[in-house]
Design a protein around this motif. Structure first.
Motif, PDB file in Angstrom:
ATOM      1  N   ASN A 121       0.814  -1.219   0.000  1.00 10.50           N
ATOM      2  CA  ASN A 121       0.000   0.000   0.000  1.00 10.50           C
ATOM      3  C   ASN A 121       0.844   1.264   0.000  1.00 10.50           C
ATOM      4  O   ASN A 121       0.403   2.326  -0.442  1.00 10.50           O
ATOM      5  N   THR A 122       2.049   1.169   0.521  1.00 12.19           N
ATOM      6  CA  THR A 122       2.908   2.359   0.623  1.00 12.19           C
ATOM      7  C   THR A 122       4.116   2.293  -0.302  1.00 12.19           C
ATOM      8  O   THR A 122       5.022   3.104  -0.203  1.00 12.19           O
ATOM      9  N   ILE A 123       4.119   1.308  -1.211  1.00 15.10           N
ATOM     10  CA  ILE A 123       5.312   1.059  -2.019  1.00 15.10           C
ATOM     11  C   ILE A 123       5.687   2.230  -2.907  1.00 15.10           C
ATOM     12  O   ILE A 123       6.869   2.497  -3.154  1.00 15.10           O
ATOM     13  N   SER A 124       4.709   2.993  -3.401  1.00 15.48           N
ATOM     14  CA  SER A 124       5.016   4.049  -4.365  1.00 15.48           C
ATOM     15  C   SER A 124       5.861   5.157  -3.755  1.00 15.48           C
ATOM     16  O   SER A 124       6.557   5.878  -4.469  1.00 15.48           O
ATOM     17  N   ASP A 125       5.798   5.303  -2.431  1.00 16.01           N
ATOM     18  CA  ASP A 125       6.604   6.333  -1.764  1.00 16.01           C
ATOM     19  C   ASP A 125       8.014   5.847  -1.465  1.00 16.01           C
ATOM     20  O   ASP A 125       8.877   6.652  -1.108  1.00 16.01           O
ATOM     21  N   ASN A 126       8.250   4.543  -1.568  1.00 19.21           N
ATOM     22  CA  ASN A 126       9.525   3.986  -1.140  1.00 19.21           C
ATOM     23  C   ASN A 126      10.236   3.173  -2.211  1.00 19.21           C
ATOM     24  O   ASN A 126      11.271   2.580  -1.951  1.00 19.21           O
ATOM     25  N   PHE A 127       9.677   3.155  -3.417  1.00 16.72           N
ATOM     26  CA  PHE A 127      10.247   2.364  -4.497  1.00 16.72           C
ATOM     27  C   PHE A 127      10.303   3.260  -5.728  1.00 16.72           C
ATOM     28  O   PHE A 127       9.295   3.492  -6.388  1.00 16.72           O
ATOM     29  N   ILE A 128      11.470   3.798  -6.030  1.00  8.62           N
ATOM     30  CA  ILE A 128      11.575   4.900  -6.984  1.00  8.62           C
ATOM     31  C   ILE A 128      12.551   4.545  -8.104  1.00  8.62           C
ATOM     32  O   ILE A 128      13.686   4.129  -7.853  1.00  8.62           O
ATOM     33  N   PHE A 129      12.107   4.723  -9.340  1.00 14.03           N
ATOM     34  CA  PHE A 129      12.968   4.553 -10.517  1.00 14.03           C
ATOM     35  C   PHE A 129      13.373   5.929 -11.033  1.00 14.03           C
ATOM     36  O   PHE A 129      12.527   6.797 -11.243  1.00 14.03           O
ATOM     37  N   ILE A 130      14.676   6.133 -11.228  1.00  6.98           N
ATOM     38  CA  ILE A 130      15.176   7.349 -11.874  1.00  6.98           C
ATOM     39  C   ILE A 130      15.505   6.980 -13.323  1.00  6.98           C
ATOM     40  O   ILE A 130      16.357   6.122 -13.562  1.00  6.98           O
ATOM     41  N   THR A 131      14.825   7.591 -14.291  1.00  8.89           N
ATOM     42  CA  THR A 131      15.043   7.244 -15.696  1.00  8.89           C
ATOM     43  C   THR A 131      15.459   8.469 -16.502  1.00  8.89           C
ATOM     44  O   THR A 131      15.190   9.612 -16.113  1.00  8.89           O
ATOM     45  N   TYR A 132      16.127   8.206 -17.618  1.00 10.94           N
ATOM     46  CA  TYR A 132      16.627   9.283 -18.475  1.00 10.94           C
ATOM     47  C   TYR A 132      15.537   9.758 -19.432  1.00 10.94           C
ATOM     48  O   TYR A 132      14.882   8.960 -20.109  1.00 10.94           O
ATOM     49  N   LYS A 133      15.340  11.083 -19.487  1.00 12.63           N
ATOM     50  CA  LYS A 133      14.433  11.690 -20.457  1.00 12.63           C
ATOM     51  C   LYS A 133      15.148  12.883 -21.076  1.00 12.63           C
ATOM     52  O   LYS A 133      15.394  13.893 -20.398  1.00 12.63           O
ATOM     53  N   LYS A 134      15.511  12.762 -22.316  1.00 17.25           N
ATOM     54  CA  LYS A 134      16.314  13.776 -22.996  1.00 17.25           C
ATOM     55  C   LYS A 134      15.643  15.154 -22.929  1.00 17.25           C
ATOM     56  O   LYS A 134      14.457  15.310 -23.215  1.00 17.25           O
ATOM     57  N   GLY A 135      16.455  16.153 -22.518  1.00 18.63           N
ATOM     58  CA  GLY A 135      16.002  17.537 -22.496  1.00 18.63           C
ATOM     59  C   GLY A 135      15.211  17.937 -21.265  1.00 18.63           C
ATOM     60  O   GLY A 135      14.898  19.123 -21.097  1.00 18.63           O
ATOM     61  N   GLU A 136      14.892  16.985 -20.374  1.00 18.09           N
ATOM     62  CA  GLU A 136      14.107  17.311 -19.180  1.00 18.09           C
ATOM     63  C   GLU A 136      15.055  17.777 -18.066  1.00 18.09           C
ATOM     64  O   GLU A 136      15.782  16.993 -17.481  1.00 18.09           O
ATOM     65  N   LYS A 137      15.039  19.082 -17.786  1.00 20.53           N
ATOM     66  CA  LYS A 137      15.964  19.648 -16.802  1.00 20.53           C
ATOM     67  C   LYS A 137      15.422  19.580 -15.373  1.00 20.53           C
ATOM     68  O   LYS A 137      16.157  19.778 -14.416  1.00 20.53           O
ATOM     69  N   ASN A 138      14.132  19.353 -15.250  1.00 19.17           N
ATOM     70  CA  ASN A 138      13.540  19.204 -13.917  1.00 19.17           C
ATOM     71  C   ASN A 138      13.411  17.722 -13.580  1.00 19.17           C
ATOM     72  O   ASN A 138      13.790  16.852 -14.373  1.00 19.17           O
ATOM     73  N   LEU A 139      12.855  17.420 -12.424  1.00 20.46           N
ATOM     74  CA  LEU A 139      12.603  16.046 -12.024  1.00 20.46           C
ATOM     75  C   LEU A 139      11.113  15.775 -12.215  1.00 20.46           C
ATOM     76  O   LEU A 139      10.288  16.149 -11.376  1.00 20.46           O
ATOM     77  N   GLU A 140      10.769  15.154 -13.329  1.00 19.13           N
ATOM     78  CA  GLU A 140       9.369  14.916 -13.660  1.00 19.13           C
ATOM     79  C   GLU A 140       8.885  13.633 -12.982  1.00 19.13           C
ATOM     80  O   GLU A 140       9.406  12.540 -13.227  1.00 19.13           O
ATOM     81  N   GLU A 141       7.894  13.763 -12.122  1.00 17.58           N
ATOM     82  CA  GLU A 141       7.371  12.611 -11.393  1.00 17.58           C
ATOM     83  C   GLU A 141       6.267  11.930 -12.200  1.00 17.58           C
ATOM     84  O   GLU A 141       5.309  12.565 -12.636  1.00 17.58           O
ATOM     85  N   ILE A 142       6.414  10.616 -12.406  1.00 12.51           N
ATOM     86  CA  ILE A 142       5.452   9.833 -13.182  1.00 12.51           C
ATOM     87  C   ILE A 142       5.011   8.633 -12.346  1.00 12.51           C
ATOM     88  O   ILE A 142       5.845   7.943 -11.747  1.00 12.51           O
ATOM     89  N   LYS A 143       3.724   8.380 -12.301  1.00 14.75           N
ATOM     90  CA  LYS A 143       3.214   7.215 -11.591  1.00 14.75           C
ATOM     91  C   LYS A 143       3.103   6.048 -12.565  1.00 14.75           C
ATOM     92  O   LYS A 143       2.477   6.144 -13.616  1.00 14.75           O
ATOM     93  N   ARG A 144       3.762   4.937 -12.216  1.00 10.27           N
ATOM     94  CA  ARG A 144       3.730   3.731 -13.041  1.00 10.27           C
ATOM     95  C   ARG A 144       3.015   2.619 -12.279  1.00 10.27           C
ATOM     96  O   ARG A 144       2.829   2.687 -11.065  1.00 10.27           O
ATOM     97  N   THR A 145       2.662   1.577 -13.004  1.00 12.50           N
ATOM     98  CA  THR A 145       2.026   0.425 -12.377  1.00 12.50           C
ATOM     99  C   THR A 145       2.742  -0.853 -12.801  1.00 12.50           C
ATOM    100  O   THR A 145       3.030  -1.057 -13.988  1.00 12.50           O
ATOM    101  N   ILE A 146       3.056  -1.687 -11.820  1.00 14.21           N
ATOM    102  CA  ILE A 146       3.645  -3.002 -12.084  1.00 14.21           C
ATOM    103  C   ILE A 146       2.603  -4.054 -11.732  1.00 14.21           C
ATOM    104  O   ILE A 146       1.951  -3.974 -10.691  1.00 14.21           O
ATOM    105  N   ILE A 147       2.443  -5.039 -12.594  1.00 15.53           N
ATOM    106  CA  ILE A 147       1.505  -6.127 -12.331  1.00 15.53           C
ATOM    107  C   ILE A 147       2.287  -7.327 -11.812  1.00 15.53           C
ATOM    108  O   ILE A 147       3.190  -7.838 -12.498  1.00 15.53           O
ATOM    109  N   THR A 148       1.958  -7.766 -10.626  1.00 12.44           N
ATOM    110  CA  THR A 148       2.655  -8.906 -10.034  1.00 12.44           C
ATOM    111  C   THR A 148       2.104 -10.207 -10.605  1.00 12.44           C
ATOM    112  O   THR A 148       1.105 -10.237 -11.330  1.00 12.44           O
ATOM    113  N   GLU A 149       2.776 -11.326 -10.240  1.00 11.52           N
ATOM    114  CA  GLU A 149       2.321 -12.639 -10.699  1.00 11.52           C
ATOM    115  C   GLU A 149       0.936 -12.963 -10.157  1.00 11.52           C
ATOM    116  O   GLU A 149       0.212 -13.786 -10.710  1.00 11.52           O
ATOM    117  N   LYS A 150       0.559 -12.332  -9.054  1.00 12.45           N
ATOM    118  CA  LYS A 150      -0.747 -12.558  -8.460  1.00 12.45           C
ATOM    119  C   LYS A 150      -1.820 -11.701  -9.126  1.00 12.45           C
ATOM    120  O   LYS A 150      -2.989 -11.754  -8.737  1.00 12.45           O
TER     121      LYS A 150
END
Length: 394
Positions: A121-150
């Motif tokens: 329930n709290t994973i999104s605040d504690n599990f963070i991916f930093i990815t490269y986005k060309k030309g983005e000088k700020n830190l753009e926050e994006i919400k993603r979803t992972i589907i588990t085996e369950k």
């Protein structure tokens, strides 16, 4: 980036090279290159680097072939277990890995399948991916979803940017109560205390500050007192206060020592040939120093600037020393020579040119990085004594 070693408790990497340990971390971080080492008796889950795909220092540990990866996948439960252990203490940041990388994605899914519903329930605040986005000088926050085996949809946070300096600066704003090295050393010390107490049954009393735990405590039986260091010193005696702590207190005014106890306990056996700032404590304590004969004799021997920096000392030790008119000149000289002894020869030789403020700022500038050398350096100690004398004598 080197400052991050005091902010990040542990690092997991798939890189083989030595860049991280050489340029970001330091010798205080323990490096593990094999999965089974992660749960060895030498692992404390903090101030550690886990090179899960091996290291160039040991070619047999490197995972690079198809068979290597197949073997890694069979045993990666150990790695997942280590991630779970670290996750209970700190957020996990993935840096430099593509969210679409199948190997990384499978590890993440395996990890998420091990979490409790409350943790998910709290994973999104504690599990963070930093990815490269060309030309983005700020830190753009994006919400993603992972589907588990369950079949559960797990939201995670992605930070997309082309400005990784800003990422490091943001992480560096963290203010941990203790550095990872302090935590690891404290754990190591407590473990040693328990082991020694069980073996010997007769520990002796030794007081260590949290920043002063030595690398080798194998020859000591140790009892530990946990609490405010000033309170512990008040209880067990000021004779344990180290020279470098006194020097630091004069420079930074940060130790909160009891002035009367410093005079009557720490300085009661002070020899004339020692280089020790005492006037701050005498002034604050308002004691009659005749009550402490050796301190009184010491004061009589160091109660003038020419007795702290004698003409004979100048002639013998400062004859070829440079002179400085300001702090930038000191910094430039240090960059050119990288010799802290020559720097403070020059500072001492410039004592009549530089203001007290400049002298203190120069001491602050180099104190923590060079304390081992400076605590034994007579030129540095005379500078600190001069500052103490000018501010507190009479």
């Amino acid at each position: 980036m080197a400052l991050l070693k005091n902010k990040v408790s542990a690092v997991i990497t798939t890189n083989y090279d030595n860049f991280i340990e050489k340029y970001i971390l330091d010798e205080h971080y323990t490096v593990f290159t094999r999965q089974h080492e992660m749960f060895s008796k030498d692992s404390y889950n903090v101030s550690e680097l886990y090179k899960i795909h091996g290291s160039i220092n040991d070619a047999s540990t490197i995972i690079i072939t198809k068979d290597d990866y197949a073997q890694f996948n069979k045993s990666r439960k150990l790695f997942i277990a280590k991630m779970l252990t670290l996750f209970t203490e700190s957020p996990i940041i993935f840096l430099g890995y593509s969210f679409t990388d199948e190997n990384i994605r499978q590890i993440v899914v395996d990890f998420l399948n091990c979490l409790t519903p409350e943790q998910l329930n709290t994973i999104s605040d504690n599990f963070i991916f930093i990815t490269y986005k060309k030309g983005e000088k700020n830190l753009e926050e994006i919400k993603r979803t992972i589907i588990t085996e369950k079949g559960e949809n797990i939201p995670i946070t992605e930070i997309a940017t082309d400005n990784f300096l800003k990422v490091y600066q943001t992480i560096n704003q963290l203010v941990p109560g203790m550095t990872p090295k302090n935590i690891r050393d404290t754990q190591r010390l407590v473990k040693r205390i328990v082991n020694n107490t069980i073996i010997s049954g007769d520990p002796s009393n030794v007081i260590f500050g949290i920043d002063e735990i030595p690398d080798d405590i194998s020859d000591k039986n140790i009892a530990i007192a946990i609490g405010n260091k000033e309170d512990i010193i008040n209880q067990y005696g000021y004779s344990v206060v180290k020279d470098e702590e006194i020097l630091e207190d004069i420079i930074f005014n940060n130790k909160k020592f009891d002035a009367k106890n410093m005079c009557k306990e720490r300085f009661k056996s002070l020899y004339l040939n020692r280089l020790m700032p005492v006037y701050k404590y005498i002034k604050k304590s308002k004691i009659d120093i005749s009550e402490v004969p050796k301190l009184e004799a010491y004061v009589n021997h160091h109660n003038e600037v020419d007795k702290i920096i004698t003409p004979a000392y100048k002639k013998k030790n400062l004859r070829s020393a440079p002179t400085f008119n300001n702090i930038p000149e000191v910094k430039k000289y240090m960059q050119e020579t990288n010799d802290i002894n020559k720097v403070f020869k020059g500072v001492l030789n410039s004592i009549d040119i530089l203001s007290l403020y400049q002298l203190r700022e120069i001491c602050k500038l180099y104190f923590h990085n060079y304390i081992d050398k400076l605590s034994k350096n007579s030129n540095f100690k005379r500078v600190v004594m001069y500052i103490d004398y000018m501010e507190n004598f009479n």
